[in-house]
Design an enzyme around this catalytic site. Structure first.
Site, PDB file in Angstrom:
ATOM      1  N   ASN A  82     -18.103  -9.481 -27.864  1.00 46.75           N
ATOM      2  CA  ASN A  82     -18.931  -9.592 -29.041  1.00 46.75           C
ATOM      3  C   ASN A  82     -20.371  -9.761 -28.787  1.00 46.75           C
ATOM      4  O   ASN A  82     -20.904 -10.728 -28.157  1.00 46.75           O
ATOM      5  CB  ASN A  82     -18.534 -10.885 -30.116  1.00 46.75           C
ATOM      6  CG  ASN A  82     -19.486 -10.821 -31.507  1.00 46.75           C
ATOM      7  OD1 ASN A  82     -20.522 -10.504 -31.369  1.00 46.75           O
ATOM      8  ND2 ASN A  82     -18.738 -10.859 -32.526  1.00 46.75           N
ATOM      9  N   GLU A 113     -19.512  -6.070 -32.936  1.00 48.87           N
ATOM     10  CA  GLU A 113     -20.430  -6.638 -33.627  1.00 48.87           C
ATOM     11  C   GLU A 113     -21.919  -5.764 -32.911  1.00 48.87           C
ATOM     12  O   GLU A 113     -22.835  -6.362 -32.526  1.00 48.87           O
ATOM     13  CB  GLU A 113     -20.799  -7.947 -33.627  1.00 48.87           C
ATOM     14  CG  GLU A 113     -21.713  -8.294 -34.853  1.00 48.87           C
ATOM     15  CD  GLU A 113     -21.890  -9.882 -35.028  1.00 48.87           C
ATOM     16  OE1 GLU A 113     -22.910 -10.295 -35.970  1.00 48.87           O
ATOM     17  OE2 GLU A 113     -21.386 -10.724 -34.390  1.00 48.87           O
ATOM     18  N   TYR A 215     -12.804  -5.953 -34.610  1.00 49.20           N
ATOM     19  CA  TYR A 215     -13.969  -6.915 -35.130  1.00 49.20           C
ATOM     20  C   TYR A 215     -13.314  -7.525 -36.320  1.00 49.20           C
ATOM     21  O   TYR A 215     -13.552  -7.019 -37.394  1.00 49.20           O
ATOM     22  CB  TYR A 215     -15.175  -6.490 -35.340  1.00 49.20           C
ATOM     23  CG  TYR A 215     -16.250  -7.533 -35.716  1.00 49.20           C
ATOM     24  CD1 TYR A 215     -16.155  -8.868 -35.293  1.00 49.20           C
ATOM     25  CD2 TYR A 215     -17.394  -7.155 -36.297  1.00 49.20           C
ATOM     26  CE1 TYR A 215     -16.888  -9.759 -35.483  1.00 49.20           C
ATOM     27  CE2 TYR A 215     -18.247  -8.333 -36.992  1.00 49.20           C
ATOM     28  CZ  TYR A 215     -18.177  -9.539 -36.431  1.00 49.20           C
ATOM     29  OH  TYR A 215     -18.987 -10.383 -36.796  1.00 49.20           O
ATOM     30  N   ASP A 255     -13.059  -9.604 -30.841  1.00 40.95           N
ATOM     31  CA  ASP A 255     -13.472 -11.151 -31.627  1.00 40.95           C
ATOM     32  C   ASP A 255     -12.542 -10.937 -32.736  1.00 40.95           C
ATOM     33  O   ASP A 255     -12.473 -10.376 -33.783  1.00 40.95           O
ATOM     34  CB  ASP A 255     -14.879 -11.121 -31.968  1.00 40.95           C
ATOM     35  CG  ASP A 255     -15.148 -12.145 -32.968  1.00 40.95           C
ATOM     36  OD1 ASP A 255     -14.291 -13.095 -33.189  1.00 40.95           O
ATOM     37  OD2 ASP A 255     -16.384 -12.231 -33.428  1.00 40.95           O
ATOM     38  N   ASN A 257     -11.732 -13.781 -34.368  1.00 44.06           N
ATOM     39  CA  ASN A 257     -12.108 -14.748 -35.342  1.00 44.06           C
ATOM     40  C   ASN A 257     -11.026 -15.820 -35.655  1.00 44.06           C
ATOM     41  O   ASN A 257     -10.883 -16.073 -36.843  1.00 44.06           O
ATOM     42  CB  ASN A 257     -12.654 -14.176 -36.390  1.00 44.06           C
ATOM     43  CG  ASN A 257     -14.199 -14.058 -36.703  1.00 44.06           C
ATOM     44  OD1 ASN A 257     -14.761 -14.934 -35.987  1.00 44.06           O
ATOM     45  ND2 ASN A 257     -14.778 -12.917 -36.898  1.00 44.06           N
ATOM     46  N   ASP A 375     -23.883 -15.139 -28.821  1.00 39.65           N
ATOM     47  CA  ASP A 375     -23.036 -16.434 -29.088  1.00 39.65           C
ATOM     48  C   ASP A 375     -21.648 -16.314 -28.437  1.00 39.65           C
ATOM     49  O   ASP A 375     -20.915 -17.369 -28.497  1.00 39.65           O
ATOM     50  CB  ASP A 375     -23.151 -16.926 -30.270  1.00 39.65           C
ATOM     51  CG  ASP A 375     -23.006 -15.933 -31.277  1.00 39.65           C
ATOM     52  OD1 ASP A 375     -22.698 -14.806 -30.952  1.00 39.65           O
ATOM     53  OD2 ASP A 375     -22.989 -16.429 -32.393  1.00 39.65           O
ATOM     54  N   HIS A 376     -21.211 -15.083 -28.037  1.00 40.34           N
ATOM     55  CA  HIS A 376     -19.807 -15.001 -27.386  1.00 40.34           C
ATOM     56  C   HIS A 376     -20.151 -14.653 -25.927  1.00 40.34           C
ATOM     57  O   HIS A 376     -20.986 -13.895 -25.652  1.00 40.34           O
ATOM     58  CB  HIS A 376     -18.968 -13.973 -28.119  1.00 40.34           C
ATOM     59  CG  HIS A 376     -18.793 -13.925 -29.237  1.00 40.34           C
ATOM     60  ND1 HIS A 376     -17.712 -14.269 -30.066  1.00 40.34           N
ATOM     61  CD2 HIS A 376     -19.844 -14.107 -30.469  1.00 40.34           C
ATOM     62  CE1 HIS A 376     -17.710 -14.450 -31.205  1.00 40.34           C
ATOM     63  NE2 HIS A 376     -18.813 -14.423 -31.691  1.00 40.34           N
TER      64      HIS A 376
END
EC number: 3.1.-.-
Length: 394
Positions: A82, A113, A215, A255, A257, A375-376
């Site tokens: 991501n 993303e 995603y 990702d 989630n 942030d990943h």
């Protein structure tokens, strides 16, 4: 802190603008748990040399020139990441990320993303497989991306895009030119929509397996159409997809989630009790940090069980690794400092599990080392080569 809200807001139709690195960091600190607005436009032409015919939402590829020096019949080394804005990563982190790709040398790179809008002028139908270039700003951004992807090592890959109408969500799939997918499609449905909303899916089919880059929509904090309901519908369709495509082994990455078990988060109690603005959902199973609610975790477990799928990382790594065991890390400033989750995965069909050589997360620590500005962190999977005897046995 950024991702604790982005974990909801990025997936609720909001979007972060493209700033310089300094401006972005300043905005980050001001936007802790604040709405992030949509913005702008961009484009880059597909640099894939694939000649294709498109129908029913599928891109059926034809012959691509072979790259020298690779005798494998199908990809065996994969990477998912991501990027939290592919354009920003090119502008701010490309040198170190390029070195990482050169060293790892993956056959397939799945990006989530990408946050680059689809081609098409305002009010006109969009083409989610092409990057926007009908404004001076988007043409400039297109040039930045084109240059980055036309240089080694990325020039050795064909790329497929699945894009949102705005700078939100979106996915990309890079496949080395020496590997020719039989077809590439962009939906969880066998028929129907050609692209998932917001460009959340790319599916490539090879002779002996399929690879799915997703995603996954964020669960959110509240019972509303763009939150819990959307995620429940997605999980239902995902289960239907894995059952309907069981004729061929699957590699599902991206990702996702969700953190499946307590071991998949750094602070289970913190995430279980997390709230946004003091709100508590009426259903206890929907309470807690998006991605760590009981409802999501149980649905994810059902997909794995009923779909006969294996979490490749957890198959190899049974114990908690507080240094390298998480793919998403909280902002080093604020209450999410040191709070981490494993929400980026490689999920493989059980019949492939004995081929798993490695599955690793390439970021470490709470200072985001190896995250390349996102942030990943990237996650890799390597499989052993499927020999001819295995192929004949299916």
């Amino acid at each position: 802190y950024k991702h604790s809200f982005l974990f909801t807001a990025r997936d609720s139709g909001h979007q972060e603008s493209e700033f310089t690195a300094e401006e972005e960091e300043h905005k980050k600190m001001k936007r802790f748990f604040q709405p992030i607005e949509k913005d702008g436009s961009i484009k880059k032409p597909t640099i894939s040399s694939v000649s294709s015919s498109e129908k029913d939402g599928e891109q059926t590829t034809e012959t691509i020139s072979e790259s020298a020096g690779d005798n494998k019949k199908e990809p065996t080394k994969f990477l998912t990441w991501n990027a939290n804005s592919f354009l920003l990563r090119i502008k701010n982190n490309w040198t170190e990320f390029t070195k990482f790709i050169e060293n790892l040398d993956p056959d397939v790179i799945a990006i989530q993303e990408v946050r680059m809008p689809a081609a098409g002028s305002k009010g006109a139908p969009k083409n989610p497989r092409e990057l926007k270039d009908d404004t001076s700003a988007s043409r400039e951004e297109k040039l930045v991306v084109t240059r980055a992807l036309s240089s080694p090592p990325f020039k050795n890959y064909n790329v497929w895009w699945s894009l949102s109408d705005s700078k939100y969500a979106g996915t990309a799939l890079f496949i080395k030119k020496c590997f020719q997918p039989k077809k590439v499609s962009f939906s969880l449905d066998a028929t129907g929509s050609k692209h998932e909303p917001d460009g959340r899916v790319i599916l490539a089919e090879f002779e002996t397996f399929r690879i799915l880059n997703t995603y996954v929509p964020n669960n959110g904090w509240k019972e509303e159409e763009s939150s819990f309901l959307r995620r429940r519908k997605w999980d239902k369709r995902m289960l239907e997809f894995v059952l309907a495509t069981s004729d061929k082994p699957l590699i599902w990455c991206g990702d996702l989630n969700v953190s499946h078990e307590d071991i998949d988060v750094s602070h289970p109690e913190f995430f279980s009790a997390a709230k946004l603005n003091g709100y508590t959902p009426p259903n206890k199973e929907d309470c807690g940090q998006p991605g760590f609610t009981l409802a999501e975790r149980r649905r994810f477990g059902a997909i794995l069980k009923e779909g006969k799928l294996v979490d490749a990382y957890r198959f190899l790594h049974k114990d908690t690794d507080m240094e390298c065991g998480f793919s998403w890390s909280g902002n080093p400033v604020g209450k999410y400092r040191g709070k981490r989750m494993r929400i980026d995965y490689f999920i493989v069909s059980e019949k492939m599990k004995d081929r798993i050589i490695s599955c690793e997360m390439h970021g470490r620590g709470i200072e985001l080392d190896g995250f390349y500005g996102s942030d990943h962190c990237p996650v890799s999977l390597e499989l052993s080569v499927k020999d001819d005897a295995d192929t004949k046995q299916g």
